[in-house]
Scaffold this motif. Structure first.
Motif, PDB file in Angstrom:
ATOM      1  N   THR A 128      -7.705 -13.899 -21.480  1.00 24.98           N
ATOM      2  CA  THR A 128      -6.873 -12.145 -22.201  1.00 24.98           C
ATOM      3  C   THR A 128      -8.099 -11.534 -22.922  1.00 24.98           C
ATOM      4  O   THR A 128      -7.475 -10.244 -22.950  1.00 24.98           O
ATOM      5  N   SER A 129      -8.985 -11.843 -22.689  1.00 26.78           N
ATOM      6  CA  SER A 129     -10.045 -11.521 -23.757  1.00 26.78           C
ATOM      7  C   SER A 129     -10.601 -10.721 -23.020  1.00 26.78           C
ATOM      8  O   SER A 129     -11.460  -9.024 -23.510  1.00 26.78           O
ATOM      9  N   VAL A 130     -10.719 -10.984 -22.002  1.00 23.02           N
ATOM     10  CA  VAL A 130     -11.755 -10.089 -20.723  1.00 23.02           C
ATOM     11  C   VAL A 130     -10.901  -9.346 -19.819  1.00 23.02           C
ATOM     12  O   VAL A 130     -10.735  -7.851 -20.027  1.00 23.02           O
ATOM     13  N   LEU A 131      -9.425  -9.983 -19.464  1.00 24.86           N
ATOM     14  CA  LEU A 131      -9.324  -9.336 -18.726  1.00 24.86           C
ATOM     15  C   LEU A 131      -7.569  -8.022 -19.227  1.00 24.86           C
ATOM     16  O   LEU A 131      -7.621  -7.127 -18.504  1.00 24.86           O
ATOM     17  N   SER A 132      -7.287  -8.385 -20.505  1.00 23.89           N
ATOM     18  CA  SER A 132      -6.931  -7.457 -21.186  1.00 23.89           C
ATOM     19  C   SER A 132      -7.066  -5.936 -21.589  1.00 23.89           C
ATOM     20  O   SER A 132      -6.447  -4.667 -22.075  1.00 23.89           O
ATOM     21  N   GLU A 133      -8.403  -6.033 -21.070  1.00 24.74           N
ATOM     22  CA  GLU A 133      -9.263  -4.310 -21.071  1.00 24.74           C
ATOM     23  C   GLU A 133      -9.471  -4.092 -20.077  1.00 24.74           C
ATOM     24  O   GLU A 133     -10.506  -2.918 -19.933  1.00 24.74           O
ATOM     25  N   SER A 134      -8.889  -4.267 -18.914  1.00 18.98           N
ATOM     26  CA  SER A 134      -9.703  -3.920 -17.677  1.00 18.98           C
ATOM     27  C   SER A 134      -8.744  -2.857 -17.919  1.00 18.98           C
ATOM     28  O   SER A 134      -7.731  -2.967 -17.925  1.00 18.98           O
ATOM     29  N   LEU A 135      -8.632  -1.764 -16.704  1.00 20.42           N
ATOM     30  CA  LEU A 135      -8.335  -0.761 -15.906  1.00 20.42           C
ATOM     31  C   LEU A 135      -8.806  -0.394 -14.567  1.00 20.42           C
ATOM     32  O   LEU A 135      -9.367  -0.709 -13.696  1.00 20.42           O
ATOM     33  N   ASN A 136      -7.345   0.443 -14.410  1.00 15.60           N
ATOM     34  CA  ASN A 136      -6.880   0.133 -12.727  1.00 15.60           C
ATOM     35  C   ASN A 136      -7.251   2.368 -12.904  1.00 15.60           C
ATOM     36  O   ASN A 136      -7.368   3.177 -13.900  1.00 15.60           O
ATOM     37  N   LEU A 137      -8.473   2.423 -12.111  1.00 20.31           N
ATOM     38  CA  LEU A 137      -9.320   3.781 -12.144  1.00 20.31           C
ATOM     39  C   LEU A 137      -8.688   3.987 -10.196  1.00 20.31           C
ATOM     40  O   LEU A 137      -8.935   3.680  -9.838  1.00 20.31           O
ATOM     41  N   GLN A 138      -7.993   5.535 -10.870  1.00 24.47           N
ATOM     42  CA  GLN A 138      -7.491   6.299  -9.515  1.00 24.47           C
ATOM     43  C   GLN A 138      -8.366   7.024  -8.904  1.00 24.47           C
ATOM     44  O   GLN A 138      -9.235   7.030  -8.698  1.00 24.47           O
ATOM     45  N   PHE A 139      -8.686   6.766  -7.258  1.00 22.27           N
ATOM     46  CA  PHE A 139      -9.533   7.740  -6.296  1.00 22.27           C
ATOM     47  C   PHE A 139      -8.842   9.324  -6.317  1.00 22.27           C
ATOM     48  O   PHE A 139      -7.608   9.260  -6.408  1.00 22.27           O
ATOM     49  N   ASP A 140      -9.895  10.447  -6.785  1.00 20.69           N
ATOM     50  CA  ASP A 140      -8.788  11.447  -6.438  1.00 20.69           C
ATOM     51  C   ASP A 140      -9.448  11.473  -4.952  1.00 20.69           C
ATOM     52  O   ASP A 140      -9.471  10.968  -3.845  1.00 20.69           O
ATOM     53  N   THR A 141      -8.845  13.028  -4.616  1.00 20.98           N
ATOM     54  CA  THR A 141      -8.852  12.945  -2.357  1.00 20.98           C
ATOM     55  C   THR A 141     -10.162  12.916  -1.803  1.00 20.98           C
ATOM     56  O   THR A 141      -9.836  13.242  -0.879  1.00 20.98           O
ATOM     57  N   GLU A 142     -11.684  13.512  -3.074  1.00 24.11           N
ATOM     58  CA  GLU A 142     -12.930  13.281  -2.469  1.00 24.11           C
ATOM     59  C   GLU A 142     -12.748  12.219  -2.321  1.00 24.11           C
ATOM     60  O   GLU A 142     -14.360  11.627  -1.818  1.00 24.11           O
ATOM     61  N   GLY A 143     -12.556  10.773  -2.616  1.00 25.64           N
ATOM     62  CA  GLY A 143     -12.808   9.383  -2.623  1.00 25.64           C
ATOM     63  C   GLY A 143     -13.403   8.537  -4.183  1.00 25.64           C
ATOM     64  O   GLY A 143     -14.001   8.058  -4.022  1.00 25.64           O
ATOM     65  N   ARG A 144     -13.649   9.562  -5.147  1.00 25.96           N
ATOM     66  CA  ARG A 144     -14.175   9.648  -6.463  1.00 25.96           C
ATOM     67  C   ARG A 144     -13.218   9.192  -7.302  1.00 25.96           C
ATOM     68  O   ARG A 144     -12.112   9.618  -7.293  1.00 25.96           O
ATOM     69  N   VAL A 145     -14.099   8.300  -8.473  1.00 29.28           N
ATOM     70  CA  VAL A 145     -13.388   7.387  -9.035  1.00 29.28           C
ATOM     71  C   VAL A 145     -14.548   8.570 -10.631  1.00 29.28           C
ATOM     72  O   VAL A 145     -15.178   8.748 -10.551  1.00 29.28           O
ATOM     73  N   SER A 146     -13.214   8.590 -11.940  1.00 33.18           N
ATOM     74  CA  SER A 146     -14.006   8.953 -13.152  1.00 33.18           C
ATOM     75  C   SER A 146     -13.121   7.998 -14.054  1.00 33.18           C
ATOM     76  O   SER A 146     -12.388   7.765 -13.888  1.00 33.18           O
ATOM     77  N   PHE A 147     -14.979   7.874 -14.820  1.00 35.59           N
ATOM     78  CA  PHE A 147     -14.330   7.086 -15.660  1.00 35.59           C
ATOM     79  C   PHE A 147     -13.862   7.568 -17.301  1.00 35.59           C
ATOM     80  O   PHE A 147     -14.658   8.067 -17.423  1.00 35.59           O
ATOM     81  N   THR A 148     -13.277   6.792 -17.696  1.00 35.32           N
ATOM     82  CA  THR A 148     -12.744   6.869 -19.200  1.00 35.32           C
ATOM     83  C   THR A 148     -14.235   7.206 -20.275  1.00 35.32           C
ATOM     84  O   THR A 148     -14.902   6.586 -20.146  1.00 35.32           O
ATOM     85  N   GLU A 149     -13.678   7.720 -21.586  1.00 31.84           N
ATOM     86  CA  GLU A 149     -14.879   8.050 -22.383  1.00 31.84           C
ATOM     87  C   GLU A 149     -15.044   7.109 -22.888  1.00 31.84           C
ATOM     88  O   GLU A 149     -16.237   6.811 -23.608  1.00 31.84           O
TER      89      GLU A 149
END
Length: 93
Positions: A14-35
């Protein structure tokens, strides 16, 4: 009320996985990280991809170098307890 499970693994998960994020790929295959993620990792300008077999981690390079020193010492101290998992039939590592 809230149902709880007393197993330590559930607290850890719970402490680790509750902080996980699903990052989406853009049309160029890149991901953007949240601040929030960049702040947590103390990443400003450069990132370092560290391979871990089937997965990888993303680090701020200077912080990783410090961690690597500690990790090597810990690995050396615990070397008798370290075992490589045997790969499964047909599995490529």
């Amino acid at each position: 009320g809230v149902q709880t499970c007393a197993l330590p693994i559930y607290y850890f998960a719970t402490s680790v996985l509750s902080e996980s994020l699903n990052l989406q790929f853009d049309t160029e295959g890149r991901v953007s990280f949240t601040e929030k993620l960049l702040d947590h990792a103390k990443i400003k300008n450069n990132i370092l991809f560290v391979g871990l077999g089937k997965t990888f981690q993303i680090w701020e390079p200077k912080i990783f170098e410090k961690f690597k020193v500690v990790a090597r010492k810990k690995a050396y101290q615990n070397r008798s307890n370290l075992k490589w998992e045997n790969k499964q039939k047909g599995e490529i590592i």
